[in-house]
Scaffold this motif. Sequence first.
Motif, PDB file in Angstrom:
ATOM      1  N   UNK A   2       0.851  -1.181   0.000  1.00  0.00           N
ATOM      2  CA  UNK A   2       0.000   0.000   0.000  1.00  0.00           C
ATOM      3  C   UNK A   2       0.887   1.231   0.000  1.00  0.00           C
ATOM      4  N   UNK A   3       0.725   2.082  -1.016  1.00  0.00           N
ATOM      5  CA  UNK A   3       1.423   3.368  -1.039  1.00  0.00           C
ATOM      6  C   UNK A   3       0.474   4.448  -0.534  1.00  0.00           C
ATOM      7  N   UNK A   4       0.974   5.321   0.331  1.00  0.00           N
ATOM      8  CA  UNK A   4       0.171   6.418   0.848  1.00  0.00           C
ATOM      9  C   UNK A   4       0.741   7.719   0.310  1.00  0.00           C
ATOM     10  N   UNK A   5      -0.105   8.450  -0.409  1.00  0.00           N
ATOM     11  CA  UNK A   5       0.268   9.739  -0.990  1.00  0.00           C
ATOM     12  C   UNK A   5      -0.368  10.862  -0.169  1.00  0.00           C
ATOM     13  N   UNK A   6       0.309  11.990  -0.094  1.00  0.00           N
ATOM     14  CA  UNK A   6      -0.293  13.175   0.506  1.00  0.00           C
ATOM     15  C   UNK A   6      -1.434  13.672  -0.385  1.00  0.00           C
ATOM     16  N   UNK A   7      -1.246  13.565  -1.672  1.00  0.00           N
ATOM     17  CA  UNK A   7      -2.256  13.973  -2.635  1.00  0.00           C
ATOM     18  C   UNK A   7      -1.718  13.792  -4.034  1.00  0.00           C
ATOM     19  N   UNK A   8      -2.573  14.008  -5.010  1.00  0.00           N
ATOM     20  CA  UNK A   8      -2.164  13.950  -6.410  1.00  0.00           C
ATOM     21  C   UNK A   8      -2.067  15.380  -6.936  1.00  0.00           C
ATOM     22  N   UNK A   9      -0.832  15.873  -7.022  1.00  0.00           N
ATOM     23  CA  UNK A   9      -0.587  17.197  -7.566  1.00  0.00           C
ATOM     24  C   UNK A   9       0.748  17.171  -8.291  1.00  0.00           C
ATOM     25  N   UNK A  35      -3.436   4.833  -1.488  1.00  0.00           N
ATOM     26  CA  UNK A  35      -4.367   5.621  -0.697  1.00  0.00           C
ATOM     27  C   UNK A  35      -3.856   7.057  -0.668  1.00  0.00           C
ATOM     28  N   UNK A  36      -4.685   8.006  -1.083  1.00  0.00           N
ATOM     29  CA  UNK A  36      -4.327   9.430  -1.065  1.00  0.00           C
ATOM     30  C   UNK A  36      -5.061  10.126   0.071  1.00  0.00           C
ATOM     31  N   UNK A  37      -4.336  10.929   0.834  1.00  0.00           N
ATOM     32  CA  UNK A  37      -4.988  11.665   1.909  1.00  0.00           C
ATOM     33  C   UNK A  37      -5.992  12.671   1.354  1.00  0.00           C
ATOM     34  N   UNK A  38      -5.624  13.320   0.264  1.00  0.00           N
ATOM     35  CA  UNK A  38      -6.451  14.382  -0.285  1.00  0.00           C
ATOM     36  C   UNK A  38      -6.989  13.999  -1.659  1.00  0.00           C
ATOM     37  N   UNK A  66      -6.816   3.009  -6.712  1.00  0.00           N
ATOM     38  CA  UNK A  66      -6.476   4.270  -6.057  1.00  0.00           C
ATOM     39  C   UNK A  66      -7.720   4.791  -5.345  1.00  0.00           C
ATOM     40  N   UNK A  67      -7.600   5.028  -4.040  1.00  0.00           N
ATOM     41  CA  UNK A  67      -8.702   5.594  -3.266  1.00  0.00           C
ATOM     42  C   UNK A  67      -8.199   6.822  -2.513  1.00  0.00           C
ATOM     43  N   UNK A  68      -9.121   7.583  -1.960  1.00  0.00           N
ATOM     44  CA  UNK A  68      -8.771   8.813  -1.257  1.00  0.00           C
ATOM     45  C   UNK A  68      -9.598   8.941   0.007  1.00  0.00           C
ATOM     46  N   UNK A  69      -9.040   9.616   1.012  1.00  0.00           N
ATOM     47  CA  UNK A  69      -9.810   9.968   2.194  1.00  0.00           C
ATOM     48  C   UNK A  69     -10.752  11.122   1.898  1.00  0.00           C
ATOM     49  N   UNK A  70     -10.617  11.730   0.728  1.00  0.00           N
ATOM     50  CA  UNK A  70     -11.553  12.750   0.280  1.00  0.00           C
ATOM     51  C   UNK A  70     -11.290  14.144   0.789  1.00  0.00           C
ATOM     52  N   UNK A  71     -10.123  14.363   1.388  1.00  0.00           N
ATOM     53  CA  UNK A  71      -9.832  15.684   1.917  1.00  0.00           C
ATOM     54  C   UNK A  71      -9.587  16.695   0.792  1.00  0.00           C
ATOM     55  N   UNK A  72      -9.813  17.972   1.115  1.00  0.00           N
ATOM     56  CA  UNK A  72      -9.486  19.067   0.212  1.00  0.00           C
ATOM     57  C   UNK A  72      -8.676  20.058   1.015  1.00  0.00           C
ATOM     58  N   UNK A  73      -7.528  20.484   0.474  1.00  0.00           N
ATOM     59  CA  UNK A  73      -6.643  21.326   1.286  1.00  0.00           C
ATOM     60  C   UNK A  73      -5.838  22.262   0.422  1.00  0.00           C
ATOM     61  N   UNK A  74      -5.300  23.273   1.086  1.00  0.00           N
ATOM     62  CA  UNK A  74      -4.378  24.208   0.455  1.00  0.00           C
ATOM     63  C   UNK A  74      -3.005  24.066   1.044  1.00  0.00           C
ATOM     64  N   UNK A  89     -12.003   8.518   8.813  1.00  0.00           N
ATOM     65  CA  UNK A  89     -10.755   8.523   8.037  1.00  0.00           C
ATOM     66  C   UNK A  89      -9.779   7.471   8.555  1.00  0.00           C
ATOM     67  N   UNK A  90      -9.686   7.357   9.870  1.00  0.00           N
ATOM     68  CA  UNK A  90      -8.796   6.353  10.449  1.00  0.00           C
ATOM     69  C   UNK A  90      -9.312   4.942  10.170  1.00  0.00           C
ATOM     70  N   UNK A  91     -10.617   4.786  10.152  1.00  0.00           N
ATOM     71  CA  UNK A  91     -11.178   3.465   9.840  1.00  0.00           C
ATOM     72  C   UNK A  91     -10.879   3.081   8.397  1.00  0.00           C
ATOM     73  N   UNK A  92     -11.019   4.033   7.478  1.00  0.00           N
ATOM     74  CA  UNK A  92     -10.693   3.763   6.074  1.00  0.00           C
ATOM     75  C   UNK A  92      -9.213   3.409   5.921  1.00  0.00           C
TER      76      UNK A  92
END
Length: 398
Positions: A2-9, A35-38, A66-74, A89-92
Amino acid sequence: MLSVYEGFFSGGARIVHSDVLLGLVEGSRQWHRVLSLHGEVHREATTQRMEDDACYRSLTAGGIDVTSLGRSAGLVDGTVAASVFTGPELADTARAMAGADVILSLKEQPLALLNQAGLPRRPVVVCLHRSDPENQGPALDELKAAIDEGKVVACVCCAESTRDAYEAAGIPGDLLHVIPNGVDLLRFRPDPAARLAFRTSLGIPATAPVVVFAARYAQMKNVSLFLRAARAWLAREGGGHVVMCGAGMTDSNPALWADMEIAFGDDRAALDDRVHLLGVRQDMETVYAGSDVVALTSSSGEAAPLCLIEGMMCGAVPVTTDVGDSASIVAGHGFVTPFDPEAIARAWSTAVADRASLSESLAAGRERFSRTRMIAAYADLLDHVVHDVHDELSPELG
């Protein structure tokens, strides 16, 4: 895995890591998911949705879930904000981790999630892609905490400068493994037809000298220095053109617009038709093939800049400041400059003049930058983690 990404940018680290995953899956060596955080990130004056990202599309097209926790951030202090997580989020995350033998953290930022209490215990490999560990907010502290807790079993460094910097910052040297960046040599190669098509699309004459700057709009990229060098070079090379691409490299970015006003001054109007702002491109092999020089003016943070490698492999001569492993990457193939716009402009002119003579050394050095070599090294390291370290930790796995 499992790779964990901060986000796709937009960024070289995500491109490299995604390409590694695709290579590992293509070789049927391992099974991977991401799994992407954002799910959406706003940075470099650009809103970047996961589903629109080229890496996301490549991964899913290659059969990687590829799945995401669904966050949106700046952007917050150089990183995307992620330190407090909800129960769902922790359960996912726990469900995603439960099916993995090994967790790969793309850079150290996702450790803010992986360090949360109550998650399944799995060996973590952290993939490091910068040479300034102390300039990324709390990320270094998260890495040290994960090491102290015995979660991190290895760190992949994309450059010697990365290993040296993290060891100097207190990361144990025996955890740091260097695997230099590589690219697809079939995709990134000189292509006369693509060169002509790219120039034609922008109205650039076939014989005009072209300098490309491929970077996101960020402080470490030293965009103002590049623009001052561009003004000097364009004044010297009457028929020359400059191409700027990457997140934030558009005329809709007010900060870039202001930088250009300051750098070009009274020459702004006269130079506008010779400076091409292309934003994020999905066909960088075409952009590089259409250029004569690939420029980097970064002041910090760089490790093994992907733009230099990709540009070289397409026949563009690299000209860079001395950051990270840049000098060793371009040795014998290009030029290293001081942080001086006039010196950089002169180096660009020399690179254009010497491009034909340098092409032989560029061709001879291609295998050193092979994607195949990089993926094989990752496979070997991950196999070691699975077969050795995971066996040792198996009584503790929850």
